[in-house]
Motif scaffolding. Sequence first.
Motif, PDB file in Angstrom:
ATOM      1  N   TYR A 244       0.831  -1.201   0.000  1.00  0.00           N
ATOM      2  CA  TYR A 244       0.000   0.000   0.000  1.00  0.00           C
ATOM      3  C   TYR A 244       0.865   1.250   0.000  1.00  0.00           C
ATOM      4  O   TYR A 244       1.989   1.248   0.514  1.00  0.00           O
ATOM      5  CB  TYR A 244      -0.920   0.016   1.228  1.00  0.00           C
ATOM      6  CG  TYR A 244      -2.035  -1.003   1.170  1.00  0.00           C
ATOM      7  CD1 TYR A 244      -3.223  -0.715   0.509  1.00  0.00           C
ATOM      8  CD2 TYR A 244      -1.886  -2.261   1.763  1.00  0.00           C
ATOM      9  CE1 TYR A 244      -4.240  -1.656   0.451  1.00  0.00           C
ATOM     10  CE2 TYR A 244      -2.895  -3.203   1.699  1.00  0.00           C
ATOM     11  CZ  TYR A 244      -4.077  -2.893   1.046  1.00  0.00           C
ATOM     12  OH  TYR A 244      -5.078  -3.823   0.976  1.00  0.00           O
ATOM     13  N   PHE A 245       0.358   2.317  -0.589  1.00  0.00           N
ATOM     14  CA  PHE A 245       1.056   3.598  -0.566  1.00  0.00           C
ATOM     15  C   PHE A 245       0.036   4.732  -0.445  1.00  0.00           C
ATOM     16  O   PHE A 245      -1.126   4.588  -0.820  1.00  0.00           O
ATOM     17  CB  PHE A 245       1.918   3.794  -1.817  1.00  0.00           C
ATOM     18  CG  PHE A 245       1.167   3.699  -3.130  1.00  0.00           C
ATOM     19  CD1 PHE A 245       0.585   4.821  -3.702  1.00  0.00           C
ATOM     20  CD2 PHE A 245       1.057   2.481  -3.788  1.00  0.00           C
ATOM     21  CE1 PHE A 245      -0.094   4.740  -4.913  1.00  0.00           C
ATOM     22  CE2 PHE A 245       0.373   2.388  -5.003  1.00  0.00           C
ATOM     23  CZ  PHE A 245      -0.205   3.524  -5.559  1.00  0.00           C
ATOM     24  N   VAL A 246       0.502   5.846   0.112  1.00  0.00           N
ATOM     25  CA  VAL A 246      -0.381   6.997   0.327  1.00  0.00           C
ATOM     26  C   VAL A 246      -0.492   7.797  -0.967  1.00  0.00           C
ATOM     27  O   VAL A 246       0.521   8.168  -1.580  1.00  0.00           O
ATOM     28  CB  VAL A 246       0.149   7.901   1.453  1.00  0.00           C
ATOM     29  CG1 VAL A 246      -0.723   9.142   1.607  1.00  0.00           C
ATOM     30  CG2 VAL A 246       0.221   7.119   2.761  1.00  0.00           C
ATOM     31  N   ALA A 247      -1.715   8.078  -1.393  1.00  0.00           N
ATOM     32  CA  ALA A 247      -1.966   8.914  -2.562  1.00  0.00           C
ATOM     33  C   ALA A 247      -2.581  10.236  -2.112  1.00  0.00           C
ATOM     34  O   ALA A 247      -3.273  10.299  -1.103  1.00  0.00           O
ATOM     35  CB  ALA A 247      -2.900   8.207  -3.537  1.00  0.00           C
ATOM     36  N   GLY A 248      -2.299  11.273  -2.878  1.00  0.00           N
ATOM     37  CA  GLY A 248      -2.818  12.596  -2.544  1.00  0.00           C
ATOM     38  C   GLY A 248      -1.694  13.575  -2.284  1.00  0.00           C
ATOM     39  O   GLY A 248      -0.538  13.337  -2.622  1.00  0.00           O
ATOM     40  N   VAL A 249      -2.049  14.694  -1.665  1.00  0.00           N
ATOM     41  CA  VAL A 249      -1.065  15.732  -1.359  1.00  0.00           C
ATOM     42  C   VAL A 249      -0.356  15.372  -0.059  1.00  0.00           C
ATOM     43  O   VAL A 249      -0.988  15.186   0.973  1.00  0.00           O
ATOM     44  CB  VAL A 249      -1.739  17.114  -1.244  1.00  0.00           C
ATOM     45  CG1 VAL A 249      -0.714  18.182  -0.862  1.00  0.00           C
ATOM     46  CG2 VAL A 249      -2.433  17.480  -2.552  1.00  0.00           C
ATOM     47  N   ILE A 250       0.958  15.285  -0.110  1.00  0.00           N
ATOM     48  CA  ILE A 250       1.770  14.928   1.049  1.00  0.00           C
ATOM     49  C   ILE A 250       2.241  16.185   1.781  1.00  0.00           C
ATOM     50  O   ILE A 250       2.307  16.209   3.014  1.00  0.00           O
ATOM     51  CB  ILE A 250       2.991  14.091   0.618  1.00  0.00           C
ATOM     52  CG1 ILE A 250       2.572  12.929  -0.308  1.00  0.00           C
ATOM     53  CG2 ILE A 250       3.766  13.596   1.832  1.00  0.00           C
ATOM     54  CD1 ILE A 250       1.644  11.926   0.300  1.00  0.00           C
ATOM     55  N   ALA A 251       2.585  17.220   1.036  1.00  0.00           N
ATOM     56  CA  ALA A 251       3.039  18.485   1.633  1.00  0.00           C
ATOM     57  C   ALA A 251       2.592  19.637   0.745  1.00  0.00           C
ATOM     58  O   ALA A 251       2.624  19.536  -0.488  1.00  0.00           O
ATOM     59  CB  ALA A 251       4.554  18.496   1.789  1.00  0.00           C
ATOM     60  N   ASP A 252       2.171  20.724   1.376  1.00  0.00           N
ATOM     61  CA  ASP A 252       1.766  21.933   0.644  1.00  0.00           C
ATOM     62  C   ASP A 252       2.036  23.125   1.550  1.00  0.00           C
ATOM     63  O   ASP A 252       1.281  23.399   2.477  1.00  0.00           O
ATOM     64  CB  ASP A 252       0.283  21.861   0.270  1.00  0.00           C
ATOM     65  CG  ASP A 252      -0.138  22.992  -0.662  1.00  0.00           C
ATOM     66  OD1 ASP A 252       0.703  23.875  -0.944  1.00  0.00           O
ATOM     67  OD2 ASP A 252      -1.303  23.001  -1.098  1.00  0.00           O
ATOM     68  N   ARG A 253       3.156  23.805   1.331  1.00  0.00           N
ATOM     69  CA  ARG A 253       3.557  24.904   2.201  1.00  0.00           C
ATOM     70  C   ARG A 253       4.138  26.037   1.366  1.00  0.00           C
ATOM     71  O   ARG A 253       4.280  25.911   0.148  1.00  0.00           O
ATOM     72  CB  ARG A 253       4.564  24.418   3.238  1.00  0.00           C
ATOM     73  CG  ARG A 253       5.727  23.618   2.684  1.00  0.00           C
ATOM     74  CD  ARG A 253       6.320  22.694   3.726  1.00  0.00           C
ATOM     75  NE  ARG A 253       7.313  21.808   3.154  1.00  0.00           N
ATOM     76  CZ  ARG A 253       7.657  20.634   3.672  1.00  0.00           C
ATOM     77  NH1 ARG A 253       7.102  20.210   4.789  1.00  0.00           N
ATOM     78  NH2 ARG A 253       8.560  19.879   3.106  1.00  0.00           N
ATOM     79  N   ASN A 254       4.490  27.115   2.019  1.00  0.00           N
ATOM     80  CA  ASN A 254       4.927  28.317   1.306  1.00  0.00           C
ATOM     81  C   ASN A 254       6.215  28.872   1.892  1.00  0.00           C
ATOM     82  O   ASN A 254       6.284  30.010   2.326  1.00  0.00           O
ATOM     83  CB  ASN A 254       3.817  29.379   1.357  1.00  0.00           C
ATOM     84  CG  ASN A 254       2.576  28.955   0.588  1.00  0.00           C
ATOM     85  OD1 ASN A 254       2.606  28.779  -0.621  1.00  0.00           O
ATOM     86  ND2 ASN A 254       1.486  28.756   1.303  1.00  0.00           N
ATOM     87  N   ILE A 255       7.258  28.047   1.863  1.00  0.00           N
ATOM     88  CA  ILE A 255       8.583  28.495   2.268  1.00  0.00           C
ATOM     89  C   ILE A 255       9.201  29.243   1.086  1.00  0.00           C
ATOM     90  O   ILE A 255       9.011  28.865  -0.069  1.00  0.00           O
ATOM     91  CB  ILE A 255       9.458  27.297   2.663  1.00  0.00           C
ATOM     92  CG1 ILE A 255       8.789  26.480   3.772  1.00  0.00           C
ATOM     93  CG2 ILE A 255      10.851  27.751   3.096  1.00  0.00           C
ATOM     94  CD1 ILE A 255       9.461  25.157   4.061  1.00  0.00           C
ATOM     95  N   HIS A 256       9.944  30.319   1.362  1.00  0.00           N
ATOM     96  CA  HIS A 256      10.570  31.084   0.288  1.00  0.00           C
ATOM     97  C   HIS A 256      11.438  30.175  -0.575  1.00  0.00           C
ATOM     98  O   HIS A 256      12.237  29.391  -0.064  1.00  0.00           O
ATOM     99  CB  HIS A 256      11.428  32.213   0.841  1.00  0.00           C
ATOM    100  CG  HIS A 256      10.628  33.357   1.383  1.00  0.00           C
ATOM    101  ND1 HIS A 256       9.544  33.885   0.726  1.00  0.00           N
ATOM    102  CD2 HIS A 256      10.758  34.073   2.532  1.00  0.00           C
ATOM    103  CE1 HIS A 256       9.036  34.875   1.440  1.00  0.00           C
ATOM    104  NE2 HIS A 256       9.753  35.004   2.545  1.00  0.00           N
ATOM    105  N   ASP A 257      11.284  30.314  -1.891  1.00  0.00           N
ATOM    106  CA  ASP A 257      12.089  29.505  -2.805  1.00  0.00           C
ATOM    107  C   ASP A 257      13.495  30.096  -2.931  1.00  0.00           C
ATOM    108  O   ASP A 257      13.773  31.208  -2.466  1.00  0.00           O
ATOM    109  CB  ASP A 257      11.417  29.450  -4.178  1.00  0.00           C
ATOM    110  CG  ASP A 257      11.428  30.799  -4.871  1.00  0.00           C
ATOM    111  OD1 ASP A 257      12.185  30.951  -5.838  1.00  0.00           O
ATOM    112  OD2 ASP A 257      10.701  31.703  -4.418  1.00  0.00           O
TER     113      ASP A 257
END
Length: 276
Positions: A244-257
């Motif tokens: 089994y594996f996790v599907a979907g969004v794992i991380a969504d953040r707004n650190i400066h690029d």
Amino acid sequence: MSQALSRSLLNRSALPLMWCAGCGNGIVLNALLCAMDELDMKKENVLIVTGIGCWGKADDYISANALHVTHGRALAFATGAKAANPELNVVVLMGDGDGTTIGGNHLIHTARRNMDLTAIIVNNLNYGMTGGQYSATTPSGSITSTSIGGNPERGFDVCGLVSAAGANYVARESVSSGMRLKNRIVSGIRKKGFSLIEAMSPCSTLFGPRNKMRQPVEMLRNLKEKAVSQAKFDSIENAEDQGYFVAGVIADRNIHDFSTRYEAEREVIMSARGRK
């Protein structure tokens, strides 16, 4: 694929596709083309960077600027291109062998820097083009050309690795997930900073037949069954060992690029020099 074909993003002159029957690369290519179409991306402002491998051939089918480079080095070249021209939309296409095994160190540091790149790794759990050897993502116990008695190593979690290293956007889908894959690519391209989309895909010629899945439809059904939410994954005993594996969004953040931080630091340096 009608939406993608409505624009000049598909290089029709390179057709038919070179991939094996049942391979998921065509599905991922379609998802990428549709994502580019939805975002109204102009091919003149797009750079597709590819490494070596089955998925590394995808740049042949995209009508945009392309850079085909050495095995495991796609992210290094893409970093240089983005640093030289920050206005480019840079999309990096790699397989699991190219992007995580040979190129694993570049993957970690690109995520750490949070370069404004979008990487799409097609994970078919082996080196599909070069003979079906096991890679860094091949599950323990799997049969490959270099593990005929079963892979003695553990495969690692690509999304977990990249998320821990600092990427702004990390997501995983299988090629059986329909247009959710396209939506993840759209979100990844829109996100400032490093984005990784992992697409779980069947290898219908080598990995599947060696691991009791003789037909592509069996592999697609398996991917659909094994792709679960984080909550369901946590509720299954020994979920990873069962595939089994996790599907979907794992991380969504707004650190400066990287580019934003670099420009800010450059301004400080230039101002300091001006005061001397």
